[in-house]
Design a protein around this motif. Structure first.
Motif, mmCIF file in Angstrom:
data_model
loop_
_atom_site.group_PDB
_atom_site.id
_atom_site.type_symbol
_atom_site.label_atom_id
_atom_site.label_comp_id
_atom_site.label_asym_id
_atom_site.label_seq_id
_atom_site.Cartn_x
_atom_site.Cartn_y
_atom_site.Cartn_z
ATOM 1 N N GLY A 38 4.665 39.903 101.831
ATOM 2 C CA GLY A 38 5.894 40.518 101.346
ATOM 3 C C GLY A 38 6.274 40.027 99.966
ATOM 4 N N ILE A 39 6.142 38.738 99.724
ATOM 5 C CA ILE A 39 6.486 38.174 98.423
ATOM 6 C C ILE A 39 5.527 38.674 97.340
ATOM 7 C CG2 ILE A 39 6.757 36.039 97.113
ATOM 8 C CD1 ILE A 39 8.913 36.508 99.207
ATOM 9 N N ALA A 40 4.232 38.698 97.671
ATOM 10 C CA ALA A 40 3.233 39.170 96.694
ATOM 11 C C ALA A 40 3.481 40.627 96.325
ATOM 12 C CB ALA A 40 1.834 39.002 97.278
ATOM 13 N N LEU A 41 3.877 41.432 97.288
ATOM 14 C CA LEU A 41 4.153 42.846 97.034
ATOM 15 C C LEU A 41 5.311 43.008 96.045
ATOM 16 C CD1 LEU A 41 3.564 45.811 97.803
ATOM 17 C CD2 LEU A 41 5.227 45.565 99.659
ATOM 18 N N ILE A 42 6.372 42.221 96.238
ATOM 19 C CA ILE A 42 7.519 42.274 95.330
ATOM 20 C C ILE A 42 7.109 41.842 93.927
ATOM 21 C CG2 ILE A 42 9.801 41.290 94.859
ATOM 22 C CD1 ILE A 42 10.149 40.989 97.895
ATOM 23 N N THR A 43 6.279 40.809 93.843
ATOM 24 C CA THR A 43 5.834 40.297 92.546
ATOM 25 C C THR A 43 5.057 41.349 91.764
ATOM 26 O OG1 THR A 43 5.685 38.079 93.487
ATOM 27 C CG2 THR A 43 4.515 38.465 91.430
ATOM 28 N N ASP A 44 4.136 42.016 92.433
ATOM 29 C CA ASP A 44 3.324 43.040 91.773
ATOM 30 C C ASP A 44 4.183 44.190 91.273
ATOM 31 O OD1 ASP A 44 1.050 41.577 92.239
ATOM 32 O OD2 ASP A 44 0.531 42.630 94.091
ATOM 33 N N LEU A 45 5.142 44.607 92.080
ATOM 34 C CA LEU A 45 6.035 45.701 91.675
ATOM 35 C C LEU A 45 6.845 45.300 90.443
ATOM 36 C CD1 LEU A 45 7.366 46.909 95.163
ATOM 37 C CD2 LEU A 45 5.849 48.168 93.616
ATOM 38 N N LEU A 46 7.278 44.064 90.408
ATOM 39 C CA LEU A 46 8.082 43.599 89.295
ATOM 40 C C LEU A 46 7.275 43.559 88.002
ATOM 41 C CD1 LEU A 46 10.980 42.535 88.810
ATOM 42 C CD2 LEU A 46 10.077 40.220 89.096
ATOM 43 N N LYS A 47 6.069 43.024 88.058
ATOM 44 C CA LYS A 47 5.229 42.914 86.873
ATOM 45 C C LYS A 47 4.843 44.283 86.316
ATOM 46 C CE LYS A 47 2.977 38.423 87.529
ATOM 47 N NZ LYS A 47 1.678 37.745 87.713
ATOM 48 N N ASN A 48 4.567 45.217 87.196
ATOM 49 C CA ASN A 48 4.059 46.520 86.777
ATOM 50 C C ASN A 48 5.131 47.455 86.235
ATOM 51 O OD1 ASN A 48 1.471 45.767 87.568
ATOM 52 N ND2 ASN A 48 1.748 46.582 89.653
ATOM 53 N N ASN A 49 6.400 47.107 86.415
ATOM 54 C CA ASN A 49 7.449 48.057 86.036
ATOM 55 C C ASN A 49 8.435 47.538 84.992
ATOM 56 O OD1 ASN A 49 7.244 50.551 88.019
ATOM 57 N ND2 ASN A 49 6.849 48.721 89.259
ATOM 58 N N LEU A 50 8.161 46.383 84.392
ATOM 59 C CA LEU A 50 9.101 45.833 83.422
ATOM 60 C C LEU A 50 8.598 45.872 81.981
ATOM 61 C CD1 LEU A 50 10.551 42.703 85.282
ATOM 62 C CD2 LEU A 50 11.653 44.904 84.899
ATOM 63 N N HIS A 51 7.413 46.414 81.777
ATOM 64 C CA HIS A 51 6.833 46.384 80.437
ATOM 65 C C HIS A 51 7.629 47.197 79.424
ATOM 66 C CE1 HIS A 51 3.334 44.836 82.654
ATOM 67 N NE2 HIS A 51 3.003 44.267 81.496
ATOM 68 N N ASP A 52 8.261 48.266 79.850
ATOM 69 C CA ASP A 52 8.904 49.198 78.922
ATOM 70 C C ASP A 52 10.382 48.889 78.669
ATOM 71 O OD1 ASP A 52 6.501 50.544 78.776
ATOM 72 O OD2 ASP A 52 7.010 51.853 80.471
ATOM 73 N N TYR A 53 10.882 47.780 79.198
ATOM 74 C CA TYR A 53 12.309 47.470 79.057
ATOM 75 C C TYR A 53 12.487 46.151 78.305
ATOM 76 C CZ TYR A 53 12.527 51.038 82.682
ATOM 77 O OH TYR A 53 12.384 52.195 83.383
ATOM 78 N N GLY A 54 13.690 45.903 77.842
ATOM 79 C CA GLY A 54 13.962 44.710 77.042
ATOM 80 C C GLY A 54 14.100 43.454 77.888
ATOM 81 N N PRO A 55 14.311 42.296 77.230
ATOM 82 C CA PRO A 55 14.370 41.022 77.946
ATOM 83 C C PRO A 55 15.560 40.907 78.888
ATOM 84 C CG PRO A 55 14.992 40.733 75.644
ATOM 85 C CD PRO A 55 14.451 42.123 75.766
ATOM 86 N N TYR A 56 16.676 41.559 78.532
ATOM 87 C CA TYR A 56 17.849 41.460 79.396
ATOM 88 C C TYR A 56 17.616 42.146 80.743
ATOM 89 C CZ TYR A 56 20.687 39.423 75.695
ATOM 90 O OH TYR A 56 21.189 38.578 74.730
ATOM 91 N N VAL A 57 16.925 43.263 80.720
ATOM 92 C CA VAL A 57 16.601 43.959 81.966
ATOM 93 C C VAL A 57 15.653 43.099 82.803
ATOM 94 C CG1 VAL A 57 15.509 45.989 82.978
ATOM 95 C CG2 VAL A 57 16.989 46.238 80.973
ATOM 96 N N ALA A 58 14.657 42.517 82.150
ATOM 97 C CA ALA A 58 13.712 41.653 82.864
ATOM 98 C C ALA A 58 14.434 40.456 83.470
ATOM 99 C CB ALA A 58 12.608 41.186 81.917
ATOM 100 N N LEU A 59 15.354 39.862 82.700
ATOM 101 C CA LEU A 59 16.111 38.720 83.196
ATOM 102 C C LEU A 59 16.984 39.116 84.394
ATOM 103 C CD1 LEU A 59 15.968 35.889 81.926
ATOM 104 C CD2 LEU A 59 18.215 36.304 80.915
ATOM 105 N N THR A 60 17.572 40.320 84.308
ATOM 106 C CA THR A 60 18.391 40.824 85.415
ATOM 107 C C THR A 60 17.564 40.984 86.678
ATOM 108 O OG1 THR A 60 19.835 42.005 83.872
ATOM 109 C CG2 THR A 60 19.873 42.719 86.172
ATOM 110 N N PHE A 61 16.352 41.522 86.536
ATOM 111 C CA PHE A 61 15.490 41.715 87.701
ATOM 112 C C PHE A 61 15.087 40.375 88.316
ATOM 113 C CE2 PHE A 61 15.077 46.163 86.608
ATOM 114 C CZ PHE A 61 14.780 46.765 87.824
ATOM 115 N N ILE A 62 14.815 39.385 87.490
ATOM 116 C CA ILE A 62 14.456 38.060 88.012
ATOM 117 C C ILE A 62 15.624 37.470 88.801
ATOM 118 C CG2 ILE A 62 13.963 35.666 87.344
ATOM 119 C CD1 ILE A 62 11.547 37.453 87.173
ATOM 120 N N PHE A 63 16.827 37.593 88.253
ATOM 121 C CA PHE A 63 18.016 37.083 88.938
ATOM 122 C C PHE A 63 18.217 37.789 90.276
ATOM 123 C CE2 PHE A 63 22.381 36.540 90.083
ATOM 124 C CZ PHE A 63 22.788 35.328 89.552
#
Length: 632
Positions: free
Chosen positions: A510-535
């Motif tokens: 389950g954790i690995a699945l979430i990680t892959d989804l996060l990595k594959n979908n944050l390339h096109d957005y800025g750092p604030y969006v990425a930081l929000t997703f991590i939080f």
């Protein structure tokens, strides 16, 4: 159960491995949803739900019995149990009472000032020691404050919890997830955070949390609960007994001066009660640099500089004459009838049992004081206090109730004397009386040793707590019976029951699945969006697993995501540290929250109601403050 488990294992053995893994992940997810549903409706006790979760996860075969029950051997569980004992030791030695008294003196009965002082104290102490330990120390303090101020305990216990969680953002060593984050930076060959790197963000969050708690302090108390709290019968206090038995103005305090004829004489030989109308309640005497209250009986002997606490029934002129004749110096007595000496002097009502042999006898014939080291100061007869010139010459009648006064230890012993009478009820003040108050200094030394060991890291936290518990027992701050009773087993079972979900989510991918989804979908957005997703990822994963486990799982993801996207890893690593401490939404993801569920009378929905808005406020603070101190 064994047959059901064997049948399940036979079925899943026939399935392909990929289907099996995904099926188990779906099963864990469904089981987690069922647990959330049961928590939300509060129809069952939380510890019962936790036991159900352990049983279900074993039956489904997702985890082995050893894996599902591993929480029982987890050092953190042992640590929490030990901290309950430490907290009880502070109650028994009167330290928690002194802390609550200090806060009440500084804040009065104003709930805003009390909440502010509690939160600031907890955040300060939690910045240098285990926040779980701080909560264990402050739970009895908060309960005492609630009882004495009349403020609903729900108003105070949640701010305590929030401040303890925020204290993890004060310094690098304040909580385990911070150390996990720092270790991962070292593993990635990156510069580690300093001791106070997190402090500026933590201070900002503390200000937000304090303001939020003051605004939301009434959210968890429904009109029905407030009405029930007001309608509940209040326990009688010593001031009520003084009023009911008409004792106002009768209590006095005086010191025996050099040359007094009382020196070296016993109460029995002086006949103070029959000749002078003086009823000695207790003797204050200095022993080993501290003042103690000596229980009195007929054989008690007076010494020079003793301070007598006594009841005098006659007029002021006769009182002055008594002082002059016996070389006594009057001393200040605050409050009516020793109400300000409540830590030493207590009262209780005693009812004569129907089969008692005391009927028809006088108090002088019974020799009550010699037998029980207590003095009878009033008799309730025919719905009113008995008014008599010589109370001790009155013959006891059926339905008489005696009001006794003396030290609390002797009053407590009356409960075991059931042949002739029974203690009707103790006044509310007995809750704040410390049976081991003489051991307050050793208790503070033991606590300081534990804090020093925890801060220095010489030994693991659980060993530091174990050493402190052994010292508390050795110095008679607590006995074994009180130690076992102090442990809140439902809280421990709740934590143990939810720990297997962390193992199951990791095991089923389950954790690995979430990680892959996060990595594959944050390339096109800025750092604030990425930081929000991590939080938000930390917040979601941390709903039902500990913040330490969340940090272990998420911090490598955060660092890798930052490096892959071309950003500095430090704001992302710091966000993991902040987010893991900001786990406010459920009561099962942190021992801090679990420990206050029962004392605060909270439900699962209470944490959701308060935790969700606060989580988003901390998210905004993180997005504003972290990039300032750790640029992208």
């Amino acid at each position: 159960m064994e047959q059901l488990h064997s049948l399940y294992q036979s079925i899943i053995a026939l399935l392909p491995n990929s289907i099996l893994i995904h099926g188990q992940l779906i099963c864990v997810s469904l089981l987690l949803l069922v647990v959330i549903f049961l928590f939300s409706f509060s129809k069952l006790r939380m510890d019962v739900i936790a036991i159900f979760a352990i049983t279900a996860i074993i039956i489904t075969g997702i985890l082995s019995p050893a894996e599902a029950l591993s929480g029982f051997s987890d050092p953190n569980i042992v640590l929490i149990a030990l901290l309950f004992i430490i907290g009880e030791s502070l109650v028994r030695t009167g330290i928690s009472y002194q802390m609550s008294e200090f806060i009440l003196k500084a804040a009065g009965k104003n709930d805003i000032r009390i909440i502010a002082l509690i939160m600031l104290s907890v955040a300060l102490l939690g910045s240098v020691m285990s926040s779980t330990g701080v909560v264990a120390i402050f739970i009895p303090v908060v309960i005492s404050i609630a009882n004495r101020s009349g403020i609903h305990v729900k108003k105070l216990m949640m701010p305590l919890c929030i401040a303890a969680l925020i204290s993890g953002m004060m310094t690098l060593v304040a909580t385990a997830p911070n150390l996990v984050v720092n270790s991962e930076l070292e593993r990635a060959n990156l510069q580690q955070f300093g001791f106070f790197s997190i402090t500026p963000i933590g201070l900002g969050v503390l200000v937000i949390g304090l303001i939020y708690c003051l605004i939301s302090r009434n959210w968890l108390i429904s009109p029905k609960q407030a009405q029930e709290a007001q309608s509940q019968p209040k326990r009688r206090k010593i001031t009520d007994l003084i009023k009911d038995y008409k004792l106002t103005g009768r209590a006095h305090r005086a010191q025996i001066l050099i040359g007094s004829p009382l020196i070296g004489r016993t109460i029995n030989s002086l006949h103070l009660r029959s000749k002078e109308g003086v009823n000695v309640i207790g003797i204050e005497r200095w022993r080993k640099f501290r003042k103690v209250l000596i229980p009195v009986n007929s054989a008690a002997e007076f010494r020079e500089n003793d301070v007598l606490l006594f009841d005098f029934e006659h007029a002021e002129a006769e009182y002055r004459q008594f002082l002059t004749n016996n070389l006594l110096e009057p001393k200040i007595l605050r409050g009516e009838y020793f109400s300000e000496q409540v830590k030493e002097v207590g009262m209780a009502e005693v009812a004569i049992l129907p089969e008692s042999s005391l009927y028809g006898k006088t108090l002088n014939e019974i020799d009550f004081r010699s037998k029980y080291f207590l003095t009878v100061i009033g008799i309730w007869r025919n719905h009113a206090p008995l008014e008599s010139d010589n109370l001790f010459a009155e013959k006891l009648e059926i339905s008489d109730t005696l009001l006794v006064c003396g030290d609390w230890g002797s009053i407590r012993k009356l409960q075991a004397k059931t042949t002739d009478f029974v203690v009707l009820d103790f006044p509310a003040e007995i809750d704040d009386v410390a049976p081991a108050s003489s051991q307050a200094v050793p208790a503070l030394i033991n606590l300081a040793i534990m804090i020093t060991l925890m801060v220095s890291g010489i030994v693991p936290n659980v060993v530091a707590a174990l050493i402190a518990c052994l010292l508390m027992g050795a110095t008679r701050c607590i006995d074994m019976t009180s130690a076992y009773k102090s442990i809140h087993w439902p809280s421990l079972i709740l934590i143990i029951g939810m720990m297997p979900f962390a193992i199951a989510l990791n095991k089923t991918g389950g954790i690995a699945l979430i990680t892959d989804l996060l990595k594959n979908n944050l390339h096109d957005y800025g750092p604030y969006v990425a930081l929000t997703f991590i939080f938000l990822l930390c917040s979601c994963v941390g709903l039902f697993i500990t913040n330490t486990a969340t940090a272990i799982l998420i911090v490598p993801i955060a660092i890798n995501v930052a490096l892959d996207l071309g950003y500095s890893p430090y704001p992302f690593a710091m966000t993991v540290a902040i987010a893991t401490s900001a786990s406010f939404i459920t009561p099962v993801s942190s021992p801090i929250k679990t420990m206050i569920v029962a004392p605060g009378g909270y439900s699962f929905s209470d944490f959701v109601k308060v935790g969700v808005p606060l989580t988003f406020l901390v998210l905004l603070a993180d997005l504003l403050l972290v990039p300032i101190f750790f640029p992208f």
